[in-house]
Design a protein around this motif. Structure first.
Motif, PDB file in Angstrom:
ATOM      1  N   ASP A 138       0.748  -1.188  -0.218  1.00 24.72           N
ATOM      2  CA  ASP A 138      -0.313   0.017   0.229  1.00 24.72           C
ATOM      3  C   ASP A 138       0.793   1.523  -0.491  1.00 24.72           C
ATOM      4  O   ASP A 138       1.525   1.701   0.897  1.00 24.72           O
ATOM      5  N   LEU A 139       0.481   1.687  -1.226  1.00 22.94           N
ATOM      6  CA  LEU A 139       1.364   3.335  -0.854  1.00 22.94           C
ATOM      7  C   LEU A 139       0.689   4.218  -0.661  1.00 22.94           C
ATOM      8  O   LEU A 139       1.310   5.831  -1.060  1.00 22.94           O
ATOM      9  N   SER A 140      -0.074   3.853  -0.281  1.00 21.36           N
ATOM     10  CA  SER A 140      -0.694   5.793  -0.126  1.00 21.36           C
ATOM     11  C   SER A 140      -0.445   6.768   1.217  1.00 21.36           C
ATOM     12  O   SER A 140      -0.512   7.304   0.746  1.00 21.36           O
ATOM     13  N   GLU A 141       0.313   6.216   1.920  1.00 20.58           N
ATOM     14  CA  GLU A 141       1.673   7.323   2.990  1.00 20.58           C
ATOM     15  C   GLU A 141       2.615   8.013   1.819  1.00 20.58           C
ATOM     16  O   GLU A 141       2.932   9.090   2.631  1.00 20.58           O
ATOM     17  N   ALA A 142       2.892   7.488   0.801  1.00 18.77           N
ATOM     18  CA  ALA A 142       3.891   7.948  -0.021  1.00 18.77           C
ATOM     19  C   ALA A 142       3.237   9.051  -1.051  1.00 18.77           C
ATOM     20  O   ALA A 142       2.640   9.846  -1.328  1.00 18.77           O
ATOM     21  N   SER A 143       4.465  10.639  -0.756  1.00 17.57           N
ATOM     22  CA  SER A 143       4.474  11.991  -0.940  1.00 17.57           C
ATOM     23  C   SER A 143       5.361  12.039  -2.055  1.00 17.57           C
ATOM     24  O   SER A 143       5.463  12.543  -3.383  1.00 17.57           O
ATOM     25  N   CYS A 144       6.849  10.794  -1.996  1.00 20.56           N
ATOM     26  CA  CYS A 144       7.716  10.927  -2.828  1.00 20.56           C
ATOM     27  C   CYS A 144       9.132  10.140  -2.169  1.00 20.56           C
ATOM     28  O   CYS A 144       8.807   9.774  -0.764  1.00 20.56           O
TER      29      CYS A 144
ATOM     30  N   ILE B 137       2.310  10.774  -7.152  1.00 22.79           N
ATOM     31  CA  ILE B 137       4.255  10.236  -7.397  1.00 22.79           C
ATOM     32  C   ILE B 137       3.352   9.244  -8.980  1.00 22.79           C
ATOM     33  O   ILE B 137       4.788   7.974  -9.388  1.00 22.79           O
ATOM     34  N   VAL B 138       2.354   8.652  -9.086  1.00 20.52           N
ATOM     35  CA  VAL B 138       1.825   8.308 -10.527  1.00 20.52           C
ATOM     36  C   VAL B 138       3.166   7.607 -11.789  1.00 20.52           C
ATOM     37  O   VAL B 138       3.808   7.141 -12.107  1.00 20.52           O
ATOM     38  N   GLY B 139       2.787   9.112 -12.185  1.00 18.35           N
ATOM     39  CA  GLY B 139       4.171   9.441 -13.151  1.00 18.35           C
ATOM     40  C   GLY B 139       5.961   9.840 -12.825  1.00 18.35           C
ATOM     41  O   GLY B 139       6.549   8.611 -14.261  1.00 18.35           O
ATOM     42  N   TYR B 140       5.479   9.800 -12.040  1.00 14.40           N
ATOM     43  CA  TYR B 140       6.977   9.307 -11.704  1.00 14.40           C
ATOM     44  C   TYR B 140       7.328   8.528 -11.139  1.00 14.40           C
ATOM     45  O   TYR B 140       8.292   7.329 -11.691  1.00 14.40           O
ATOM     46  N   LEU B 141       6.759   7.079 -10.943  1.00 17.89           N
ATOM     47  CA  LEU B 141       6.956   6.051 -11.121  1.00 17.89           C
ATOM     48  C   LEU B 141       6.811   5.287 -11.965  1.00 17.89           C
ATOM     49  O   LEU B 141       7.729   4.108 -12.066  1.00 17.89           O
ATOM     50  N   ASN B 142       6.075   4.949 -12.942  1.00 23.28           N
ATOM     51  CA  ASN B 142       5.768   4.903 -13.931  1.00 23.28           C
ATOM     52  C   ASN B 142       6.749   5.274 -15.036  1.00 23.28           C
ATOM     53  O   ASN B 142       7.338   4.487 -15.462  1.00 23.28           O
ATOM     54  N   THR B 143       7.941   6.258 -14.539  1.00 17.04           N
ATOM     55  CA  THR B 143       8.587   6.750 -15.927  1.00 17.04           C
ATOM     56  C   THR B 143      10.047   6.105 -15.542  1.00 17.04           C
ATOM     57  O   THR B 143      11.480   5.910 -15.940  1.00 17.04           O
ATOM     58  N   ILE B 144      10.094   6.025 -13.719  1.00 20.14           N
ATOM     59  CA  ILE B 144      11.062   5.091 -13.737  1.00 20.14           C
ATOM     60  C   ILE B 144      11.107   3.831 -13.299  1.00 20.14           C
ATOM     61  O   ILE B 144      12.224   2.935 -13.208  1.00 20.14           O
ATOM     62  N   HIS B 145      10.320   2.905 -13.707  1.00 25.23           N
ATOM     63  CA  HIS B 145      10.035   1.927 -14.330  1.00 25.23           C
ATOM     64  C   HIS B 145      10.269   1.223 -12.641  1.00 25.23           C
ATOM     65  O   HIS B 145      10.469  -0.038 -12.461  1.00 25.23           O
ATOM     66  N   PHE B 146       9.023   1.513 -11.740  1.00 29.38           N
ATOM     67  CA  PHE B 146       8.909   0.731 -10.506  1.00 29.38           C
ATOM     68  C   PHE B 146       8.350  -0.398 -10.849  1.00 29.38           C
ATOM     69  O   PHE B 146       9.043  -0.812 -10.372  1.00 29.38           O
ATOM     70  N   ASP B 147       7.087  -0.768 -11.688  1.00 25.94           N
ATOM     71  CA  ASP B 147       6.648  -2.121 -11.366  1.00 25.94           C
ATOM     72  C   ASP B 147       7.146  -2.925 -11.945  1.00 25.94           C
ATOM     73  O   ASP B 147       7.085  -4.324 -11.461  1.00 25.94           O
TER      74      ASP B 147
ATOM     75  N   CYS C  39       0.744  -3.555  -6.570  1.00 23.75           N
ATOM     76  CA  CYS C  39       1.496  -2.314  -5.181  1.00 23.75           C
ATOM     77  C   CYS C  39      -0.139  -1.712  -5.942  1.00 23.75           C
ATOM     78  O   CYS C  39      -0.791  -1.228  -6.714  1.00 23.75           O
ATOM     79  N   ILE C  40      -1.374  -1.463  -4.622  1.00 24.34           N
ATOM     80  CA  ILE C  40      -2.074  -0.409  -4.194  1.00 24.34           C
ATOM     81  C   ILE C  40      -1.663   1.236  -4.216  1.00 24.34           C
ATOM     82  O   ILE C  40      -1.167   1.510  -3.651  1.00 24.34           O
ATOM     83  N   ARG C  41      -3.473   1.307  -4.345  1.00 26.17           N
ATOM     84  CA  ARG C  41      -3.239   2.978  -3.844  1.00 26.17           C
ATOM     85  C   ARG C  41      -2.210   3.793  -3.797  1.00 26.17           C
ATOM     86  O   ARG C  41      -1.822   4.516  -2.927  1.00 26.17           O
ATOM     87  N   LYS C  42      -2.024   3.733  -5.166  1.00 26.36           N
ATOM     88  CA  LYS C  42      -0.563   4.633  -5.473  1.00 26.36           C
ATOM     89  C   LYS C  42      -0.440   6.353  -5.540  1.00 26.36           C
ATOM     90  O   LYS C  42      -2.140   6.302  -6.522  1.00 26.36           O
TER      91      LYS C  42
END
Length: 301
Positions: free
Chosen positions: A41-47, A76-86, A69-72
């Motif tokens: 659960d990534l809901s608490e993440a700001s960066c 920060i969704v765009g950033y996680l996608n660009t750095i290939h988080f998944d 990975c849920i509740r992004k």
């Protein structure tokens, strides 16, 4: 319902490697789960700080469990996608390295990349990565040679000693801090395992992963060559160049031990029995401005 683990917000790394205090909690809870599938659960993440984010992605990639990975947070969704988080950006021998990595020359980061070890693209990969990272940061032109040396020595070391299948790299230029945060990792047999496999220094190491880490950072090689002791793993000279010459910071975690070397000194620490990193991971904080008295040749003799 799948077991859910909360991912903490880690936006600072006051001392290189301190982000692992948070990461170990996630790893332990994930490893201890009785379920084969679970959720983060990534809901608490700001960066996320680079030194938390990249190891988290690498651990997720290597984990044998299925992690959703849920509740992004939308911010920060765009950033996680660009750095290939998944899933890391895969670089293989069949692709054109220049074309795959070209989009990142205008960025301030390299996404989390996965590359094959013991393959023919290693030298070309090192050269392209070094060029891209320098261009991204607009670093002092004098960083070109040290950066090439650091990447070359450490990637060669992983390729030769780790006996792993994959290597990983991630970097991000932090303008405010004036540095490049660089992460290198492998999924190999750990530094302790490489000494065991080579049957070198086993009496002196005496089963201690801390001792093995110390030997590697002092330049005691596993090679059976006359001049091997001078070159060592390449870790010793690389670390001295980074910390003593460029005034950067270095952190290495391998198996059940870690080593930190920065302006505050050098420490080797044994991890608790329930904490273990499969393979070796190196964090480097590289200043983009080179000290006026820096002498590259001093660290390569």
């Amino acid at each position: 319902m799948a077991h859910t683990i909360n991912i903490p917000n880690v936006d600072r790394d006051e001392r290189i490697g301190s982000a692992f205090n948070h990461l170990f909690q996630v790893i332990q809870e994930t490893d201890d789960s009785c379920e084969d599938s679970l959720s983060w659960d990534l809901s608490e993440a700001s960066c996320f700080h680079p030194f938390f984010l990249a190891p988290l992605v690498i651990y997720k990639q290597k984990c044998t469990k299925s992690i959703d990975c849920i509740r992004k947070p939308n911010r920060i969704v765009g950033y996680l996608n660009t750095i290939h988080f998944d899933s890391p950006l895969v670089i293989d021998d069949n692709g054109n390295l220049e074309e795959v990595l070209k989009p990142y020359t205008s960025k301030t980061y390299l996404p989390v990349c996965q590359f094959d070890l013991c393959k023919g693209n290693i030298d070309g990969l090192q050269t392209i990565l070094q060029r891209i990272i320098k261009k991204q940061s607009g670093a002092d032109y004098r960083i070109t040679t040290p950066l090439s040396y650091l990447l070359g020595e450490l990637i060669d070391n992983m390729n030769e000693h780790s006996k792993g299948k994959h290597g990983y790299i991630f970097s991000q230029y932090l303008k405010k801090e004036g540095c490049i945060d660089l992460v290198l990792a492998d999924d190999g047999i750990t530094i302790f395992g490489s000494y065991v496999k080579a049957k070198k220094y086993l009496d002196e190491i005496s089963g201690s992963e801390v001792k093995a880490l110390t030997f590697a950072n002092e330049g005691r090689s596993t090679k059976n060559l006359p001049n091997a002791e001078n070159r060592g793993y390449g870790i010793s000279s690389s670390k001295k160049m980074l910390v003593d010459g460029l005034h950067g910071s270095f952190f290495m975690l391998s198996g059940g031990a870690f080593h930190r070397h920065d302006s505050n000194g050098s420490v080797y620490v044994k991890l608790p029995p329930n904490i273990y990193w499969n393979g070796t991971i190196i964090l480097m904080r590289i200043p983009v401005e080179v000290p006026a008295n820096f002498d590259y040749n001093k660290y390569t003799r």
